[in-house]
Design an enzyme around this catalytic site. Sequence first.
Site, short mmCIF file in Angstrom:
data_model
loop_
_atom_site.label_atom_id
_atom_site.label_comp_id
_atom_site.label_asym_id
_atom_site.label_seq_id
_atom_site.Cartn_x
_atom_site.Cartn_y
_atom_site.Cartn_z
N HIS A 181 -5.99 -1.19 7.05
CA HIS A 181 -5.68 -2.02 8.32
C HIS A 181 -6.73 -1.81 9.07
CE1 HIS A 181 -1.71 -1.32 7.24
NE2 HIS A 181 -1.40 -0.46 7.40
N GLN A 227 -2.40 -4.94 19.69
CA GLN A 227 -1.05 -4.64 19.48
C GLN A 227 -1.90 -3.61 21.37
OE1 GLN A 227 0.59 -3.98 16.24
NE2 GLN A 227 -0.10 -1.46 16.94
N HIS A 233 -0.53 -6.08 5.93
CA HIS A 233 0.32 -6.20 7.16
C HIS A 233 -0.99 -7.03 7.89
CE1 HIS A 233 1.31 -2.55 8.51
NE2 HIS A 233 0.97 -3.36 9.51
N LYS A 289 0.61 -1.55 -0.05
CA LYS A 289 -0.15 -0.27 0.23
C LYS A 289 0.74 1.10 -0.42
CE LYS A 289 -0.56 1.15 4.66
NZ LYS A 289 -0.64 2.63 5.01
#
Length: 489
Positions: free
Chosen positions: A239, A371, A177, A147
């Site tokens: 994302h 995360q 990702h 991207k």
Amino acid sequence: PGTCLTVAVLGCTGDLAKKKTYPALFALFLHDHMPEGTVVVGYARSDLDDARLRETLRERLKGPPEKVEAFLARCFYERGAYEDASRADVFGGLGRRMSRFERERDAVAGHRIFYLALPPSVYPPVCANIRESCMSSGGWTRVIVEKPFGRDLKSSEALSGGIAALFTEAQLYRIDHYLGKELTQNLVVMRFANRFLAPLWNRDNISNVQIIFKEPFGTQGRGGYFDQYGIIRDIIQNHLLQLLCLVAMEKPCSLSPDDIRDEKLKVLRCIEPVSTDNVALGQYTNGPEGPAYLDDPTVPAGSRAPTFALTVLQVNNERWEGVPFIVEAGKALNEHKCEIRLQLKDVPGDLFAAQRVNGRQARNEFVVRLQPDPAIYMKMTVKEPGLGMELAQSELELLYTEKYEDTPIPEAYERLILDCINGDQQHFVRRDELAAAWKIFTPLLKYIDAGGLSPELYAYGSRGPKNADKLRQRAGFIENVTAKDITSG
């Protein structure tokens, strides 16, 4: 004699290749996931040779020294241009060298992967040069592209159309990702392999869904690049929208890549373009934790590019009608996290109103934290230990770093490159998905680019702009307040 694999990393001297691509390839080699005899050819314009490339990579690779050296012995360098109008055979040297490696390995079929760690602006000429000089004659050829895939629907479709004239959709791997992260991949399993979740996963029980991305640092010298795109193009349109699809999609008829991507596409097609009433923008200014965005010397003076955005999306289908999806991303905020938070509705017929703080129920929440410290947990109300009847919120949680502390969790790029080697496109973005995602955000982006919506300033290290809190509350999110929080830690 048999098959062999050659991986070409185009843009091998750039940050992406050195920080992500090569370490991921090394991890696959270290854990014996790479086909035997695989060779990695780096390609760039820099004046390097094999030995100097290996020297620059050595410090990036973490593992037993003998394994690092064994991997580096498979890494080679080819210098050349990405485009040159004065000659047709721009990638001729790269193609001939890949063919030579295949002959040396006595391969009947040589498979080739081209990882484009390059700016999208050079994708069309690079892909044309691959097609001209580097296609495998006896095996398959696959191309991984990074991207951003354009700036809006028109530029994205132009880019996709140019590449589609050279490669089939089965040969193209548009990498995001976030689709390679462990907890992202767990979403499909969690949703469709657990009976107790199925009855709850709808508008009858869920009040709102938050998908949140926060970084505690600013652009850190990358402001010039970031300023061309802004936070919506950089994070939300790709994302976070992919995470939304995995949360909202219906059960696919199988685990085949196209069946899963078909369901994601249906979700995107049920979302109307973002209204300007349902967006809050911000840009960080100087605060106790750091300098202002405009203090970055690479940022154009007076830029109004948003470094924070909160958008409220509606998925207009039978399962989700009326449930706001609050999608938020920002830089230079007060914490580092990426999570999906489903807040359930209040319990009807409240027996414990007298024990409530401010008369308000603490709502159940189901949270998937990507995360830091990957975890899945449920916030629930319990009685606080003691003689009284005080209520508190506790968490039933699965902490991945504790539960699987002896199990190495692969990095996203490692998993996605392996998927490409295996020909599995499930965790890559299809062209029609990409177009549907751009349709949602292109009108808003054009309005922002034309100066129709200005970002509110917020201090570096703060929660973000105040208009975001107001929009979040208007959408229906309620901050949980209890007499005391009980946590497992």
